[in-house]
Design an enzyme around this catalytic site. Structure first.
Site, PDB file in Angstrom:
ATOM      1  N   ARG A  95     -15.484   6.193   5.563  1.00  0.00           N
ATOM      2  CA  ARG A  95     -14.133   4.885   6.025  1.00  0.00           C
ATOM      3  C   ARG A  95     -12.860   5.114   6.687  1.00  0.00           C
ATOM      4  NH1 ARG A  95     -13.589   1.801  -0.466  1.00  0.00           N
ATOM      5  NH2 ARG A  95     -15.327   0.458  -0.374  1.00  0.00           N
ATOM      6  N   ASP A 134       0.758  -6.541  -4.320  1.00  0.00           N
ATOM      7  CA  ASP A 134      -0.384  -5.426  -4.709  1.00  0.00           C
ATOM      8  C   ASP A 134      -0.080  -3.825  -3.162  1.00  0.00           C
ATOM      9  OD1 ASP A 134      -4.029  -5.044  -5.043  1.00  0.00           O
ATOM     10  OD2 ASP A 134      -3.351  -4.473  -2.957  1.00  0.00           O
TER      11      ASP A 134
END
Length: 289
Positions: A48, A157
């Protein structure tokens, strides 16, 4: 595995990735977001973050680590966190929570709101909005006039991209499949995007989206009647989990409902402030700090 400059290389690839590199990234992620990484995640971390190195035009992980650890690295720390977290969500995920909210919690909250009282719910890790919109649909099922009363759902978030998606409220028909017919009327087809619908103005007005790091400062001043914090603390170490529960307790009204993930448990000094009232469902106990 090979050895590079006396350090064990965890991943052989375009960019050598050593134990030292992993430790620095794990430390940075823990400091920034409270997330604990173990070495078994090395291949995932590499795959990633290698994309981030290519995007930034960096030649090795040492340069990347220097960036995320620098005072100028705030944006990349956010990008790193987004890259290393998995936003698994869906409408009405763990439906027993929404059944409890609808059948046990909402009748009392609806009566309070209709009498002029304040009602607040919080989706503490809202991802792209499917959880808070499921909460909003549940509220509207019992309180259709919620937008005209003092009722709001806070959705937060750590990932600003997820917050932006939630504000937009556009989802494919596949994602909307769990929404019952009574709720689908709150989603309107998007012009020029076949197979996509957007949350109605009424639904979006009920939900306020903001970026928030759960281990950072919480700017909220009022208290909550309902908190959803599901499948989040499993990524934290024990001390961080206990810290989160201890911060929830004082901002919840007595009798308030806390919903957590299927493999999570309230633990630590604040455990006594909550009592179990269902599967991964807790009630804030009155008079217990």
């Amino acid at each position: 595995m090979t050895m590079t400059a006396g350090r064990e290389t965890l991943v052989d690839g375009e960019f050598p990735f050593t134990q030292a590199d992993f430790r620095h990234i794990a430390s940075a992620l823990h400091s920034h977001a409270g997330i604990a990484l173990h070495e078994g995640k090395a291949a995932l971390v590499y795959s990633r973050l290698a994309k981030r190195l290519r995007t930034l035009g960096l030649s090795n992980f040492a340069e990347y680590i220097a960036l995320v650890e620098s005072p100028q690295g705030k944006e990349e720390r956010q990008a790193m966190t987004a890259a290393l977290t998995t936003n698994v969500t869906r409408f009405y995920r763990e439906p027993h929570h929404f059944d409890h909210l609808r059948d046990v919690v909402m009748p009392q909250l609806a009566a309070r709101a209709r009498a002029g009282g304040r009602v607040r719910l919080w989706s503490a890790a809202c991802s792209n909005g499917q959880e808070p919109y499921s909460m909003a649909l549940t509220v509207l099922e019992k309180l259709p006039e919620a937008n005209d009363l003092d009722v709001r759902i806070l959705a937060t978030d750590i990932d600003p991209n997820m917050v932006a998606e939630g504000k937009e409220g556009i989802y494919s028909d596949d994602l909307l499949a769990p929404v019952p017919a009574s709720g689908r009327r709150h989603f309107n087809p998007v012009a020029g995007r076949p197979g996509y619908s957007q949350a109605s103005d009424a639904l979006r007005r009920l939900v306020v989206f903001n970026e928030l790091n759960l281990i950072g400062k919480w700017p909220m001043k009022g208290t909550f009647d309902v908190i959803f914090c599901r499948n989040v603390v499993i990524y934290f170490d024990d001390a961080t989990q206990e810290m989160i529960w201890s911060r929830f307790a004082p901002i919840m009204n007595p009798g308030g409902a806390l919903y957590i993930g299927h493999s999570e448990r309230v633990s630590g000094p604040s455990a006594g402030a909550f009592k179990t009232c269902g599967l991964t469902t807790y009630q804030r106990v009155e008079g217990v700090a």
